[in-house]
Design a protein around this motif. Structure first.
Motif, PDB file in Angstrom:
ATOM      1  N   PHE A  27      36.377  37.939  41.829  1.00 60.94           N
ATOM      2  CA  PHE A  27      35.563  38.636  42.665  1.00 60.94           C
ATOM      3  C   PHE A  27      34.187  39.374  41.882  1.00 60.94           C
ATOM      4  CE2 PHE A  27      39.788  38.863  44.891  1.00 60.94           C
ATOM      5  CZ  PHE A  27      39.547  38.080  45.886  1.00 60.94           C
ATOM      6  N   ALA A  28      34.382  39.708  40.714  1.00 62.18           N
ATOM      7  CA  ALA A  28      33.526  40.615  39.779  1.00 62.18           C
ATOM      8  C   ALA A  28      33.752  40.432  38.520  1.00 62.18           C
ATOM      9  CB  ALA A  28      34.216  41.986  39.896  1.00 62.18           C
ATOM     10  N   LEU A  29      32.349  40.714  37.865  1.00 62.36           N
ATOM     11  CA  LEU A  29      32.323  40.641  36.306  1.00 62.36           C
ATOM     12  C   LEU A  29      31.793  41.946  35.908  1.00 62.36           C
ATOM     13  CD1 LEU A  29      31.820  38.894  33.796  1.00 62.36           C
ATOM     14  CD2 LEU A  29      29.441  38.526  34.486  1.00 62.36           C
ATOM     15  N   ALA A  30      32.448  42.525  34.913  1.00 63.82           N
ATOM     16  CA  ALA A  30      32.318  43.794  34.310  1.00 63.82           C
ATOM     17  C   ALA A  30      31.639  43.416  32.945  1.00 63.82           C
ATOM     18  CB  ALA A  30      33.267  44.564  34.263  1.00 63.82           C
ATOM     19  N   PHE A  31      30.625  44.145  32.404  1.00 65.23           N
ATOM     20  CA  PHE A  31      30.290  43.892  31.164  1.00 65.23           C
ATOM     21  C   PHE A  31      29.433  45.302  30.445  1.00 65.23           C
ATOM     22  CE2 PHE A  31      27.466  42.158  34.397  1.00 65.23           C
ATOM     23  CZ  PHE A  31      26.029  42.766  33.935  1.00 65.23           C
ATOM     24  N   HIS A  32      29.437  45.519  29.042  1.00 64.28           N
ATOM     25  CA  HIS A  32      28.591  46.600  28.715  1.00 64.28           C
ATOM     26  C   HIS A  32      27.161  46.639  29.076  1.00 64.28           C
ATOM     27  CE1 HIS A  32      32.100  48.346  26.559  1.00 64.28           C
ATOM     28  NE2 HIS A  32      32.590  47.129  26.116  1.00 64.28           N
ATOM     29  N   ASP A  33      26.573  47.836  29.400  1.00 65.53           N
ATOM     30  CA  ASP A  33      25.144  48.011  29.549  1.00 65.53           C
ATOM     31  C   ASP A  33      24.304  47.666  28.384  1.00 65.53           C
ATOM     32  OD1 ASP A  33      23.242  49.359  32.110  1.00 65.53           O
ATOM     33  OD2 ASP A  33      22.595  49.260  30.015  1.00 65.53           O
ATOM     34  N   ILE A  34      23.437  47.066  28.262  1.00 62.83           N
ATOM     35  CA  ILE A  34      22.824  46.998  27.021  1.00 62.83           C
ATOM     36  C   ILE A  34      22.013  47.950  26.383  1.00 62.83           C
ATOM     37  CG2 ILE A  34      20.312  46.302  28.067  1.00 62.83           C
ATOM     38  CD1 ILE A  34      20.525  43.625  26.367  1.00 62.83           C
ATOM     39  N   LEU A  43      28.888  47.931  33.343  1.00 68.34           N
ATOM     40  CA  LEU A  43      28.180  47.750  34.758  1.00 68.34           C
ATOM     41  C   LEU A  43      29.386  46.672  35.415  1.00 68.34           C
ATOM     42  CD1 LEU A  43      24.763  46.693  33.639  1.00 68.34           C
ATOM     43  CD2 LEU A  43      25.473  48.906  34.675  1.00 68.34           C
ATOM     44  N   VAL A  44      29.522  46.719  36.770  1.00 71.54           N
ATOM     45  CA  VAL A  44      30.464  45.838  37.363  1.00 71.54           C
ATOM     46  C   VAL A  44      29.714  45.381  38.577  1.00 71.54           C
ATOM     47  CG1 VAL A  44      32.765  45.658  38.542  1.00 71.54           C
ATOM     48  CG2 VAL A  44      32.416  47.647  37.009  1.00 71.54           C
ATOM     49  N   ILE A  45      29.563  44.008  38.595  1.00 66.54           N
ATOM     50  CA  ILE A  45      28.722  43.308  39.698  1.00 66.54           C
ATOM     51  C   ILE A  45      29.967  42.322  40.435  1.00 66.54           C
ATOM     52  CG2 ILE A  45      26.900  43.446  38.202  1.00 66.54           C
ATOM     53  CD1 ILE A  45      27.065  40.430  37.537  1.00 66.54           C
ATOM     54  N   HIS A 102      20.334  42.941  41.937  1.00 71.77           N
ATOM     55  CA  HIS A 102      21.699  42.574  42.239  1.00 71.77           C
ATOM     56  C   HIS A 102      22.717  43.822  42.180  1.00 71.77           C
ATOM     57  CE1 HIS A 102      25.011  39.225  41.907  1.00 71.77           C
ATOM     58  NE2 HIS A 102      25.630  40.245  41.523  1.00 71.77           N
ATOM     59  N   LEU A 103      23.494  43.995  43.384  1.00 74.99           N
ATOM     60  CA  LEU A 103      24.405  45.183  43.286  1.00 74.99           C
ATOM     61  C   LEU A 103      25.215  45.388  42.032  1.00 74.99           C
ATOM     62  CD1 LEU A 103      25.623  47.337  44.799  1.00 74.99           C
ATOM     63  CD2 LEU A 103      27.408  45.780  45.672  1.00 74.99           C
ATOM     64  N   HIS A 104      24.998  46.614  41.374  1.00 75.20           N
ATOM     65  CA  HIS A 104      25.875  46.863  40.288  1.00 75.20           C
ATOM     66  C   HIS A 104      26.327  48.306  40.494  1.00 75.20           C
ATOM     67  CE1 HIS A 104      21.741  47.230  39.180  1.00 75.20           C
ATOM     68  NE2 HIS A 104      22.045  48.284  38.753  1.00 75.20           N
ATOM     69  N   ILE A 105      27.542  48.405  40.059  1.00 74.24           N
ATOM     70  CA  ILE A 105      28.352  49.858  39.829  1.00 74.24           C
ATOM     71  C   ILE A 105      28.254  50.006  38.349  1.00 74.24           C
ATOM     72  CG2 ILE A 105      30.141  51.138  40.131  1.00 74.24           C
ATOM     73  CD1 ILE A 105      30.423  50.329  42.753  1.00 74.24           C
ATOM     74  N   HIS A 106      27.443  51.176  38.149  1.00 66.58           N
ATOM     75  CA  HIS A 106      27.698  51.927  36.763  1.00 66.58           C
ATOM     76  C   HIS A 106      29.020  52.637  36.674  1.00 66.58           C
ATOM     77  CE1 HIS A 106      23.078  51.359  35.811  1.00 66.58           C
ATOM     78  NE2 HIS A 106      23.145  51.397  37.042  1.00 66.58           N
ATOM     79  N   ILE A 107      29.780  52.383  35.460  1.00 66.70           N
ATOM     80  CA  ILE A 107      30.867  53.183  35.148  1.00 66.70           C
ATOM     81  C   ILE A 107      30.457  54.228  33.869  1.00 66.70           C
ATOM     82  CG2 ILE A 107      33.063  53.505  34.502  1.00 66.70           C
ATOM     83  CD1 ILE A 107      33.797  51.013  36.140  1.00 66.70           C
TER      84      ILE A 107
END
Ligand code: 5GP
Length: 120
Positions: A27-34, A43-45, A102-107
């Motif tokens: 459902f989702a991919l999470a990766f470090h913000d550049i 970021l979780v998209i 593209h919808l993204h949630i910042h953590i």
């Protein structure tokens, strides 16, 4: 707003450009913000073509909405942010300075995050 297939997160999802991955499921991919704004900034998209939270919650299948939101919580827990705390944020549109359509949630976490909004 129509979804732009050439936005940078679409390219990351297709594997056309790399990311520093934290978590991935169906459902989702999470990766470090550049360009991190806090010691932890991930970021979780969602895996789907959605521009904003309104677009996503109106158009996505229930399983994707549930799976995506579960992934956001799981990533925060994985990063051990539940204590001392963290912030989630999703920008939408021009007033919020959404850069990537593209919808993204910042953590954000890893420091005292201060007031919710800057006053400028
Ligand atoms: P927005 O302003 O749209 O809410 O946030 C977009 C975020 O995406 C910014 O924090 C920016 O640093 C991040 N970003 C932009 N391009 C890339 C990229 O190619 N890779 C990664 N990992 N983050 C990106």
């Amino acid at each position: 707003m129509a979804y732009d297939n050439d936005n940078i997160f679409a390219k990351i999802l297709r594997g056309e450009i790399p990311c520093n991955k934290v978590y991935e499921d169906e459902f989702a991919l999470a990766f470090h913000d550049i360009n991190p704004q806090a010691p932890t900034h991930v970021l979780v998209i969602p895996k789907g073509k959605y521009v904003s939270m309104a677009d996503f919650t109106a158009e996505a299948p229930d399983a994707l909405i549930v799976g995506f939101m579960r992934a956001v919580g799981l990533v925060a827990a994985m990063l051990e942010l539940e204590t001392p705390g963290y912030r989630v944020l999703a920008n939408a549109g021009e007033d919020a300075h959404q850069e990537v359509p593209h919808l993204h949630i910042h953590i954000f976490g890893g420091k005292k995050l201060g007031p919710m909004l800057t006053h400028s």
